[in-house]
Design an enzyme around this catalytic site. Sequence first.
Site, mmCIF file in Angstrom:
data_model
loop_
_atom_site.group_PDB
_atom_site.id
_atom_site.type_symbol
_atom_site.label_atom_id
_atom_site.label_comp_id
_atom_site.label_asym_id
_atom_site.label_seq_id
_atom_site.Cartn_x
_atom_site.Cartn_y
_atom_site.Cartn_z
ATOM 1 N N GLY A 145 0.889 -1.276 -0.014
ATOM 2 C CA GLY A 145 0.096 -0.083 -0.093
ATOM 3 C C GLY A 145 0.879 1.164 -0.086
ATOM 4 N N LYS A 168 3.512 6.137 19.304
ATOM 5 C CA LYS A 168 2.878 6.223 18.170
ATOM 6 C C LYS A 168 1.218 5.727 18.129
ATOM 7 C CE LYS A 168 2.460 6.339 13.523
ATOM 8 N NZ LYS A 168 2.638 5.573 12.520
HETATM 9 O O1 KPL Z 1 -0.085 7.379 11.457
HETATM 10 C C1 KPL Z 1 -0.918 8.231 11.109
HETATM 11 C C2 KPL Z 1 -2.192 7.539 10.372
HETATM 12 O O2 KPL Z 1 -2.845 8.282 9.591
HETATM 13 O O3 KPL Z 1 -2.316 6.466 10.739
HETATM 14 C C3 KPL Z 1 -0.827 9.570 11.190
HETATM 15 C C4 KPL Z 1 0.370 9.954 12.087
HETATM 16 C C5 KPL Z 1 -1.936 10.246 12.124
HETATM 17 C C6 KPL Z 1 -0.796 10.545 9.833
HETATM 18 O O4 KPL Z 1 -1.638 10.645 9.434
#
Ligand code: KPL
Length: 308
Positions: free
Chosen positions: A9, A187
Amino acid sequence: MKITVIGAGAMGSLFGALLHESGTDVVLFDLWQEHVRRINQEGLTLCGQWGERSLKIMASSDPEQIRPADLVLVFVKSTNTPQAAKTAAALLAPEGLLLTLQNGMGNAEALAAEIDPEQILVGTTAHGAHVLGPGRIRHAGQGETVVGSWLVNEKTMARAEEVSAYFNQAGIKARSSKRVLENLWDKLLVNVGINAVTALTGTKNGQILDLEVSRQLSAAAIREASLLAASLGVRVRENPVEHVFAVAEATTANRSSMGQDVDRQRKTEIEAINGYVVREADKIGLSVPVNLTLTGLIQTLEAHYKDI
Ligand code: KPL
């Protein structure tokens, strides 16, 4: 180094492209036939503020066509990790390493069902990318990649350091971490605060900051998850809300990955993000009503995609 990316992706294709450009032998594995066909016939097109280029990378949907890899990078959606683990087991060289840089929690555990935990590296990346169409991706933002080992010992940490050094010489800014669980939580908090809120409201990441009410909603979800981390003995940064808001600002024009999933009526990673917070909190009797609400709303939306 021979590298295979499982899940080509946006992020998988981006890492594959950057590694290929630095001279690495890369193969992209993905079940999306049209994407694979375009990459093989016309090349992978990488657009963004760093220019547009077309790269001749091999792509395949057939594990039998792919040579064993020294390093397998897993970038599938967390909902598909159990299946990716089986594919990875077939594609990994006997002494090879596997690195997951996926969003959400629970991926390493699912991979460990098929792969020796000593061969599993885990980490996070702050790069941003999205798919523009088959064979075309956009590199939307640069950031640091952190690599650690799932089972931390001298041997596995040396491997994490090697992979991180390899990324750096390939132009992918990376560092190794001995405290990767903390990086994963860091994260997770970003995804907890941004993804479901933007997915449910049709907004871009930076728009969370526009209204006091959306700031408060995001902050409440982040605070619940940080309290859970502390209760589980995981050290997270002191000002997680400030940090998540800084990420929302830095990725202001991005539609979050969950937002993109909802837009395309695909299954989201809610179970591995806010849903993970709800499940883990439940185990220790902690109340997380905001995460419960966000999870329930996304699940309800997913269940009714066909009616929208
Ligand atoms: O990791 C992300 C996601 O969209 O999954 C962020 C950091 C929010 C960036 O869009």
